[in-house]
Design an enzyme around this catalytic site. Structure first.
Site, PDB file in Angstrom:
ATOM      1  N   LYS A  25       2.368  -1.472  -0.373  1.00 42.45           N
ATOM      2  CA  LYS A  25       1.074  -2.161  -0.307  1.00 42.45           C
ATOM      3  C   LYS A  25       0.313  -1.768  -1.565  1.00 42.45           C
ATOM      4  O   LYS A  25       0.073  -0.582  -1.812  1.00 42.45           O
ATOM      5  CB  LYS A  25       0.328  -1.749   0.962  1.00 42.45           C
ATOM      6  CG  LYS A  25      -1.059  -2.373   1.061  1.00 42.45           C
ATOM      7  CD  LYS A  25      -1.579  -2.355   2.489  1.00 42.45           C
ATOM      8  CE  LYS A  25      -3.026  -2.798   2.528  1.00 42.45           C
ATOM      9  NZ  LYS A  25      -3.519  -3.044   3.883  1.00 42.45           N
TER      10      LYS A  25
ATOM     11  N   GLU B 103       0.851   2.801   0.603  1.00 44.18           N
ATOM     12  CA  GLU B 103      -0.299   2.168  -0.046  1.00 44.18           C
ATOM     13  C   GLU B 103      -0.964   3.120  -1.045  1.00 44.18           C
ATOM     14  O   GLU B 103      -1.900   3.857  -0.683  1.00 44.18           O
ATOM     15  CB  GLU B 103      -1.335   1.731   1.008  1.00 44.18           C
ATOM     16  CG  GLU B 103      -2.541   1.044   0.394  1.00 44.18           C
ATOM     17  CD  GLU B 103      -3.650   0.695   1.397  1.00 44.18           C
ATOM     18  OE1 GLU B 103      -3.678   1.279   2.488  1.00 44.18           O
ATOM     19  OE2 GLU B 103      -4.482  -0.154   1.068  1.00 44.18           O
TER      20      GLU B 103
HETATM   21  P1  13P Z   1      -8.998  -4.310   1.885  1.00 45.44           P
HETATM   22  O1  13P Z   1      -8.174  -5.561   1.930  1.00 45.44           O
HETATM   23  O2  13P Z   1     -10.370  -4.470   2.429  1.00 45.44           O
HETATM   24  O3  13P Z   1      -8.970  -3.670   0.525  1.00 45.44           O
HETATM   25  O4  13P Z   1      -8.324  -3.258   2.853  1.00 45.44           O
HETATM   26  C1  13P Z   1      -6.948  -3.104   2.867  1.00 45.44           C
HETATM   27  C2  13P Z   1      -6.586  -1.755   3.322  1.00 45.44           C
HETATM   28  O5  13P Z   1      -5.720  -1.596   4.149  1.00 45.44           O
HETATM   29  C3  13P Z   1      -7.301  -0.595   2.733  1.00 45.44           C
HETATM   30  O6  13P Z   1      -6.694   0.594   3.170  1.00 45.44           O
END
Ligand code: 13P
Length: 332
Positions: free
Chosen positions: A218, A176
């Site tokens: 992600k 991510e």
């Molecule tokens: P949000 O969908 O609130 O942005 O959070 C996703 C997430 O995993 C942030 O690390």
């Protein structure tokens, strides 16, 4: 197909997605406080109970990303959350990075910690029943100045090292690199940064001999900054997001899950629907799904207010939003 690839594909198979329930203790504390809920370890456990033991979530969720605290906590039924999720066919995952710190070369940017001792932690998590893991990097936009190439590269290297270790431990990695929405930047600037971050990530991944088929990306959507006056419409978000992904993400990865990044629940749902629709029209190669925290939780938290008597209504709000997001990720 290896087990890792099969697991990664199952996690992103439409119309199910992944709930991000891995807020750190400080983030969970801030989140609950914004709804007027005072926090404690027990209150955080009840907060997780609200979502993780809600009925029918298995219709919409392939997996849940847990925080270490929750990974070792039990629900009201005295069973470990991770075990009751698994028993319902929802893969328990866990965030394994250890948060961010300023990047010494450019102290207004951040790098993510957690590589030290990672392989031992991963082995222990695997034997406790974790199926997948997540590592979050943050990329800050400030006009044309940030992000710097070296912060992008350092975060990519750490993500690649993490991915390699996770795969070696038999755990699917979710990478991510979150491009933050905070700032005045335009959507076009966000798109350019997204392309840069993802192209760098996948070229570093290539050098680290990570199995692309056994990983999930992600990502943020291409959105105007939160202090930019432009209101993005879903078709614009979809055009720029799908464009950036097609240019920079290899076709071999298992799939892509979007974070909500502080968009409201409706915007996060409508933008996802437009993105999946356009990706389908353009025959994009990867499955797309959601991995939201805030956009799935906000309405339920508003109802809940930390009170037992509000749990049924709060869960109903959660399930209603899950159904909408899941329909959006079907694309039609
Ligand atoms: P949000 O969908 O609130 O942005 O959070 C996703 C997430 O995993 C942030 O690390």
């Amino acid at each position: 197909m290896t087990d890792l690839v099969a697991t990664a594909r199952a996690l992103v198979a439409s119309p199910k997605g992944i709930l991000a329930a891995d807020e750190s203790v400080p983030t969970a504390t801030k989140r609950l406080a914004s709804y007027g809920i005072a926090t404690s370890k027990e209150m955080r456990r009840q907060y997780r109970e609200l979502f993780l033991n809600a009925p029918r979530i298995d219709e919409y969720l392939s997996g849940v990303i847990l925080h270490e605290e929750t990974f070792n906590q039990k629900g009201n039924d005295k069973r470990l959350f991770r075990e009751s999720l698994a028993a319902r066919g929802i893969a328990p995952g866990i965030k394994v990075d250890q948060g961010t710190e300023p990047f010494p070369e450019s102290p207004e940017e951040f790098i993510t910690n957690g590589l030290m001792g990672l392989s031992e932690r991963l082995a222990a998590l695997k034997s406790s029943g974790a199926i997948f893991t997540k590592w979050r990097a943050v990329i800050r936009i400030d006009g044309d100045i940030l992000p710097t190439a070296s912060a992008i590269h350092e975060n990519a290297k750490r993500l690649a090292n993490y991915a390699k270790e996770a795969q070696a431990a038999g755990l699917v990695p979710i990478l991510e690199p979150e491009v933050l929405r905070e700032g005045k930047h335009s959507r076009q600037r966000a798109k350019a940064v997204l392309e840069d971050v993802l192209s760098t990530l996948f070229s570093v991944i290539e050098e680290h001999a990570v199995d692309r088929a056994g990983l999930i990306l992600k990502t943020s959507m291409a959105l105007s900054g939160s202090d930019n006056r432009h209101t993005d419409i879903p078709r614009e978000v979809a055009e720029d997001t799908v464009d950036a992904l097609i240019k920079s993400v290899p076709s071999q990865i298992a799939g892509i899950a979007f974070l909500s990044g502080g968009q409201g629940p409706d915007a996060a749902t409508d933008n996802l629907a437009a993105i999946t629709q356009l990706a389908h029209e353009r025959q994009a190669p990867w499955p797309l799904t959601f991995s939201y925290a805030r956009a799935l939780q906000d309405e339920a938290l508003l109802m809940w207010q930390g009170k037992e008597e509000n749990v049924p209504a709060a869960r109903e709000a959660f399930l209603t939003r899950l159904a909408k997001v899941s329909t959006a990720c079907g694309g039609r």
